[in-house]
Design an enzyme around this catalytic site. Structure first.
Site, PDB file in Angstrom:
ATOM      1  N   GLU A 165       0.862  -1.193   0.000  1.00 52.09           N
ATOM      2  CA  GLU A 165       0.000   0.000   0.000  1.00 52.09           C
ATOM      3  C   GLU A 165       0.899   1.245   0.000  1.00 52.09           C
ATOM      4  O   GLU A 165       1.982   1.225   0.602  1.00 52.09           O
ATOM      5  CB  GLU A 165      -0.824  -0.026   1.299  1.00 52.09           C
ATOM      6  CG  GLU A 165      -1.688   1.185   1.554  1.00 52.09           C
ATOM      7  CD  GLU A 165      -2.200   1.241   3.006  1.00 52.09           C
ATOM      8  OE1 GLU A 165      -1.420   0.983   3.952  1.00 52.09           O
ATOM      9  OE2 GLU A 165      -3.388   1.544   3.182  1.00 52.09           O
ATOM     10  N   ASN A 180      -7.087   6.122  -1.354  1.00 56.64           N
ATOM     11  CA  ASN A 180      -5.981   5.203  -1.142  1.00 56.64           C
ATOM     12  C   ASN A 180      -6.239   4.055  -2.131  1.00 56.64           C
ATOM     13  O   ASN A 180      -7.193   3.293  -1.965  1.00 56.64           O
ATOM     14  CB  ASN A 180      -6.010   4.722   0.316  1.00 56.64           C
ATOM     15  CG  ASN A 180      -4.775   3.935   0.690  1.00 56.64           C
ATOM     16  OD1 ASN A 180      -4.098   3.389  -0.179  1.00 56.64           O
ATOM     17  ND2 ASN A 180      -4.504   3.857   1.982  1.00 56.64           N
ATOM     18  N   LYS A 193      -9.553   1.922  -1.552  1.00 55.13           N
ATOM     19  CA  LYS A 193      -9.709   1.319  -0.216  1.00 55.13           C
ATOM     20  C   LYS A 193     -11.075   1.621   0.398  1.00 55.13           C
ATOM     21  O   LYS A 193     -11.488   2.789   0.468  1.00 55.13           O
ATOM     22  CB  LYS A 193      -8.592   1.854   0.682  1.00 55.13           C
ATOM     23  CG  LYS A 193      -8.474   1.239   2.060  1.00 55.13           C
ATOM     24  CD  LYS A 193      -7.197   1.766   2.719  1.00 55.13           C
ATOM     25  CE  LYS A 193      -6.940   1.218   4.088  1.00 55.13           C
ATOM     26  NZ  LYS A 193      -5.647   1.706   4.620  1.00 55.13           N
ATOM     27  N   GLU A 213      -5.691   8.796   8.053  1.00 56.31           N
ATOM     28  CA  GLU A 213      -6.266   8.312   6.784  1.00 56.31           C
ATOM     29  C   GLU A 213      -7.684   8.823   6.575  1.00 56.31           C
ATOM     30  O   GLU A 213      -8.087   9.123   5.457  1.00 56.31           O
ATOM     31  CB  GLU A 213      -6.248   6.780   6.742  1.00 56.31           C
ATOM     32  CG  GLU A 213      -4.880   6.218   6.439  1.00 56.31           C
ATOM     33  CD  GLU A 213      -4.978   4.790   5.960  1.00 56.31           C
ATOM     34  OE1 GLU A 213      -5.525   4.553   4.883  1.00 56.31           O
ATOM     35  OE2 GLU A 213      -4.505   3.898   6.694  1.00 56.31           O
ATOM     36  N   CYS A 231      -4.669  -2.939   3.092  1.00 58.69           N
ATOM     37  CA  CYS A 231      -4.348  -2.831   4.517  1.00 58.69           C
ATOM     38  C   CYS A 231      -5.490  -3.132   5.483  1.00 58.69           C
ATOM     39  O   CYS A 231      -5.809  -4.276   5.710  1.00 58.69           O
ATOM     40  CB  CYS A 231      -3.726  -1.470   4.811  1.00 58.69           C
ATOM     41  SG  CYS A 231      -2.839  -1.511   6.378  1.00 58.69           S
ATOM     42  N   ASN A 239       0.507  -1.108   5.371  1.00 54.63           N
ATOM     43  CA  ASN A 239       1.448  -0.355   6.215  1.00 54.63           C
ATOM     44  C   ASN A 239       0.879  -0.444   7.618  1.00 54.63           C
ATOM     45  O   ASN A 239      -0.160   0.173   7.893  1.00 54.63           O
ATOM     46  CB  ASN A 239       1.454   1.136   5.847  1.00 54.63           C
ATOM     47  CG  ASN A 239       2.272   1.468   4.624  1.00 54.63           C
ATOM     48  OD1 ASN A 239       3.429   1.873   4.711  1.00 54.63           O
ATOM     49  ND2 ASN A 239       1.659   1.314   3.451  1.00 54.63           N
TER      50      ASN A 239
END
Ligand code: CDV
Length: 321
Positions: free
Chosen positions: A47, A110, A127, A146, A171, A196
């Protein structure tokens, strides 16, 4: 019958803020060459694989923030990766921050892409489970913003490629049973998941010692309960003072880890994955048509103080309604 796909994990060590895109792409290219030499048809990167994990900082200046995003793909910085993929005839999965100009304005996601052996982008995923928080929380050792920097994507889809049915996630998605199940309901045979994950979990520091365990637990459960291959690939190591887990691994539909990275640096490991192994689970223990009971899983959710009866209905007598 066997349908083998040789997959490489292209785990990354840390990327510091001062590292240029060109230097990162050179690292990705070096791993791509190694993967090819090991016989891989596809390499999976983490990612946000082109920059440092910038959601650890509260950044107010939009220009400063947007320097971490890509507005086009490929672009001048990433073109060498696409050129090498075409030259070697190898596909790849790559995560990055996407700044998308849409009809109603700019959107931040993302994102990951799946690229075929002709270097064409054949699928894009944004994501869904965007974790963390959206406001500055100075009490944390480092931020996880995020929710401030990315919108949630529209959902999970599959792509027929590399001889099978492929899916993507990113993730935090890997911790949610729904991710794998929604993909498996679309016949997914292999899912690629870049991540991550800092060792330190600020809201729940008592989980720190379990970070690697929870990673592997999620990947293995997702694989087994859905009869699919799971390829989880980390960006690990000490990045801008924050230590992140490695633990990249490839999990078979049996739930067994068949290949893993052992460092927290740039590392390539491969596995020869028989996509036909999925059927051993999808046609027996996890034959969805035969054994799933969607009617019992309920559109009914118990609220606080309510109880679900065995047949899935609300047992209202228990709470005196
Ligand atoms: N990049 C992520 O999605 N990280 C999340 C945590 C650490 C908030 C994860 O689930 O690993």
């Amino acid at each position: 019958m066997s349908r083998y796909l040789t997959v490489a994990m292209g785990q990354l060590g840390p990327i510091q803020r001062a590292d240029s895109r060109a230097s990162v792409v050179a690292r990705l290219c070096a791993m791509m060459r190694e993967a090819k030499a090991l016989g891989a048809q596809l390499i999976v990167y983490p990612e946000l694989a082109l920059t440092t994990f910038f959601p650890r900082w509260y950044i107010e200046d939009p220009q400063e923030l947007h320097a971490f995003y890509e507005t086009t793909m490929p672009n001048a910085d990433t073109q060498p990766l696409f050129d090498l993929a075409r030259e070697l005839g190898i596909g790849f999965y790559l995560g990055y921050a996407e700044l998308a100009q849409e009809a109603d304005g700019l959107h931040q996601y993302n994102t990951s892409i799946l690229v075929n052996q002709q270097a064409e982008i054949i699928a894009k995923y944004r994501k869904v489970h965007v974790p963390g928080h959206s406001e500055h929380e100075p009490w944390r050792r480092f931020q996880h913003l995020e929710k401030r920097y990315f919108e949630s994507g529209p959902g999970f889809g599959v792509t027929e490629a590399f001889g099978g049915v492929m899916g993507m996630a990113l993730c935090n998605d890997r911790r949610w049973a729904e991710t794998y199940r929604v993909l498996a309901l679309q016949r997914c045979e292999m899912v690629f998941i870049g991540y991550n994950t800092p060792v330190h979990n600020a809201p729940a520091p008592q989980h720190d010692d379990l970070s690697l365990f929870h990673n592997q637990l999620s990947l293995q459960a997702g694989a087994y309960q859905n009869g699919m291959w799971v390829v989880g690939v980390a960006k690990g190591g000490l990045e801008e003072g924050v230590d992140s887990i490695g633990g990249s691994c490839i999990v078979a539909p049996s739930g067994e880890v068949i290949s893993r990275c052992i460092t927290k640096d740039d590392e390539v490991q491969v596995a020869r994955c028989d996509l036909d192994w999925c059927a051993i689970y999808k046609r027996t223990t996890f034959d969805f048509d035969l054994h799933r009971r969607p009617h019992a899983y309920g559109l009914i959710t118990a609220k606080k103080g309510e109880t679900l009866a065995a047949d899935g209905t609300l047992w209202q007598a228990a709470v005196g309604h």
